[in-house]
Design an enzyme around this catalytic site. Structure first.
Site, PDB file in Angstrom:
ATOM      1  N   TYR A 331       9.941 -18.416 -31.327  1.00 24.36           N
ATOM      2  CA  TYR A 331       9.238 -19.599 -30.801  1.00 24.36           C
ATOM      3  C   TYR A 331       8.818 -20.565 -31.915  1.00 24.36           C
ATOM      4  O   TYR A 331       7.986 -21.432 -31.682  1.00 24.36           O
ATOM      5  CB  TYR A 331       7.958 -19.185 -30.066  1.00 24.36           C
ATOM      6  CG  TYR A 331       8.087 -18.014 -29.131  1.00 24.36           C
ATOM      7  CD1 TYR A 331       8.814 -18.112 -27.951  1.00 24.36           C
ATOM      8  CD2 TYR A 331       7.459 -16.804 -29.423  1.00 24.36           C
ATOM      9  CE1 TYR A 331       8.914 -17.035 -27.091  1.00 24.36           C
ATOM     10  CE2 TYR A 331       7.559 -15.721 -28.569  1.00 24.36           C
ATOM     11  CZ  TYR A 331       8.287 -15.843 -27.400  1.00 24.36           C
ATOM     12  OH  TYR A 331       8.373 -14.769 -26.554  1.00 24.36           O
ATOM     13  N   CYS A 359      19.324  -9.772 -42.232  1.00 27.03           N
ATOM     14  CA  CYS A 359      20.439 -10.648 -42.608  1.00 27.03           C
ATOM     15  C   CYS A 359      20.604 -11.818 -41.663  1.00 27.03           C
ATOM     16  O   CYS A 359      21.655 -11.986 -41.037  1.00 27.03           O
ATOM     17  CB  CYS A 359      21.714  -9.816 -42.654  1.00 27.03           C
ATOM     18  SG  CYS A 359      21.486  -8.390 -43.696  1.00 27.03           S
TER      19      CYS A 359
END
Ligand code: LLP
Length: 439
Positions: A331, A359
């Site tokens: 968010y 990653c």
């Protein structure tokens, strides 16, 4: 590329994570001491803060007929839920799993309300058998299914209809639930008809309405608009001779994440809106607060692994990641980050991106954040992480699942142990055709 930035002052919060003699404590316990014992990363919750938040929220409706059903999704650890149950809280659950947790934590069935758009036959059956207080129905197909199940069990379901009031909660799009285009609730213009139909259905006892327009609301106006709409519908239902004994006003009250410029409305201001709109309502009001109870009662504690001076930025690479706390990546949420050992007031602040080891570039807790100079091994505390933190954690990148610790005064206890990599691998199995190692 180390830049010096002037020190900024931080507003004081009303929680129990405070520095004493330069050391950040959760109540009476140093977070560093917990880190030594439990390892990092971990969540730590403060009992006193949970209790305080619950009491302040419930107190906002003093003198009214209300029940506070803590929204278990915010922080579903059974120890957290039991802490609130001991104060008299009920629970708002959205799955069979949360129902099981609420009961395991000691919430009485007759204080449990079940919300959600996609309850399965199994979940509705379990809820009816447990004898919960109320099921919030969000569609006609759900109502039909519930009637069939209740009849086959010889039981009656107390039902509230969730109204979609088509009100913009003015919060993040992913957590707005009250607009016509959102999947939630029954469109407000159609509620009357469904309600009337339900009174004729076997196994169904309509008791009232429910509304929840979104989460992290920082303005009271959308609450007022949604509640006025609910009040109008109640008037119509009653004029039609229908029984309305309970209104579930949902959750959604926003909290400070340490970035708000002005003061946010708190439970008292919210309580005023409720009183204003429902002063004349002769029935019970339910509330489903989650974030306002748990958010500032928890922190995520993490250790700096490396400081990496990039071409254009300084990265503080920490051992917590987006799998432990997803809110910043999901968010773009702001979470205040502070060192566990207080920096000298006059020390210069430097700009860091605090990032995890996963990653993905989205594995970023903050960008260009002004922090005291950091070094590998430093302990950082990500604040306001008690709600939608551990509850949304995963083991992505085969990272051990983050543990949770509950503090009470000078004591602490691990309330969810770290789920180790071996635990995770042991959940998996080879099918027969792969059961041998290749030669
Ligand atoms: N009642 C219903 C029907 C809900 O859907 C929710 C939250 C609540 C109550 C509790 O709302 P609260 O008082 O906590 O705002 N993961 C997101 C928040 C999702 C909220 C979902 N529904 C986040 O981290 O911001």
């Amino acid at each position: 590329m180390i830049q010096n930035i002037r020190a900024v002052t931080r507003p004081r919060r009303m929680d129990h994570f405070q520095y004493r003699d330069g050391v950040l404590l959760a109540e009476g316990v140093s977070l560093e001491a917990i880190a030594e014992e439990v390892g990092t990363p971990f969540y730590a919750y403060s009992t006193a803060t949970l209790e305080r938040h619950y009491k302040v929220f419930a107190g906002a409706f003093d003198g009214m007929d209300t029940m506070v059903c803590y929204s278990v999704k915010a922080n579903s650890n059974i120890a957290v839920v039991r802490t609130l149950a001991r104060l008299g809280a009920g629970a708002d659950v959205v799955s069979g799993g949360e129902l099981k947790r609420a009961l395991a934590a000691g919430i009485p069935a007759d204080k449990i309300v079940f919300s959600g758009v996609g309850k399965t036959v199994r979940e509705l059956t379990d809820a009816l058998k447990a004898g919960i207080m109320q099921i919030n129905v969000e569609s006609e197909p759900e109502l039909e299914a519930l009637s069939t199940i209740a009849r086959s069990l010889g039981l009656e379901a107390a039902v509230a209809f969730r109204v979609n009031p088509d009100i913009d909660a003015r919060t993040h799009a992913k957590i707005s639930t009250g607009k016509a285009e959102n999947k939630f609730g029954i469109e407000w213009t159609g509620v009357h008809e469904v309600y009337r139909k339900a009174t004729t259905m076997a196994g169904i006892r309509p008791v009232g309405l429910a509304v929840h327009i979104g989460s992290q609301l920082t303005d009271t106006a959308p609450f007022r608009d949604a509640y006025l709409r609910v009040r109008d519908i109640v008037a119509m239902l009653r004029a039609d001779g229908l029984n309305v004994e309970r209104l579930d006003l949902g959750g959604g009250l926003g909290i400070s994440y340490g970035d708000s410029a002005g003061l946010l409305p708190g439970p008292a201001e919210y309580g005023e809106i409720v009183r204003e709109v429902f002063a004349d309502f002769d029935g019970q009001l339910l509330f489903e607060p989650g974030r306002v109870i748990a958010g500032n009662a928890g922190v995520l504690v993490t250790r700096v692994i490396y400081i990496k001076e990039g071409a254009t930025r300084n990265f503080a690479i920490v051992d917590a990641a987006m799998n432990d706390l997803t809110r910043p990546s999901l968010y773009d949420a702001f979470h205040e980050i502070v060192p566990a050992i207080e920096a000298d007031n006059k020390a210069p602040l430097l700009a860091y991106d605090v990032v995890g080891p996963i990653c993905e570039t989205g594995d970023t807790f903050c960008i260009d954040r002004k922090l005291p100079a950091l070094a590998a091994g430093d302990l950082l505390v990500i604040r306001t992480a008690g709600a939608y933190g551990a509850a949304m954690a995963s083991s992505y990148n085969t990272r051990a699942m983050v543990p949770e610790v509950l503090v009470r005064e000078k004591e602490f206890s691990v309330i969810r142990r770290r789920l180790e990599v071996d635990d995770l691998i042991n959940l998996e199995a080879f099918p027969a055709w792969l059961s041998n190692n290749p030669d």
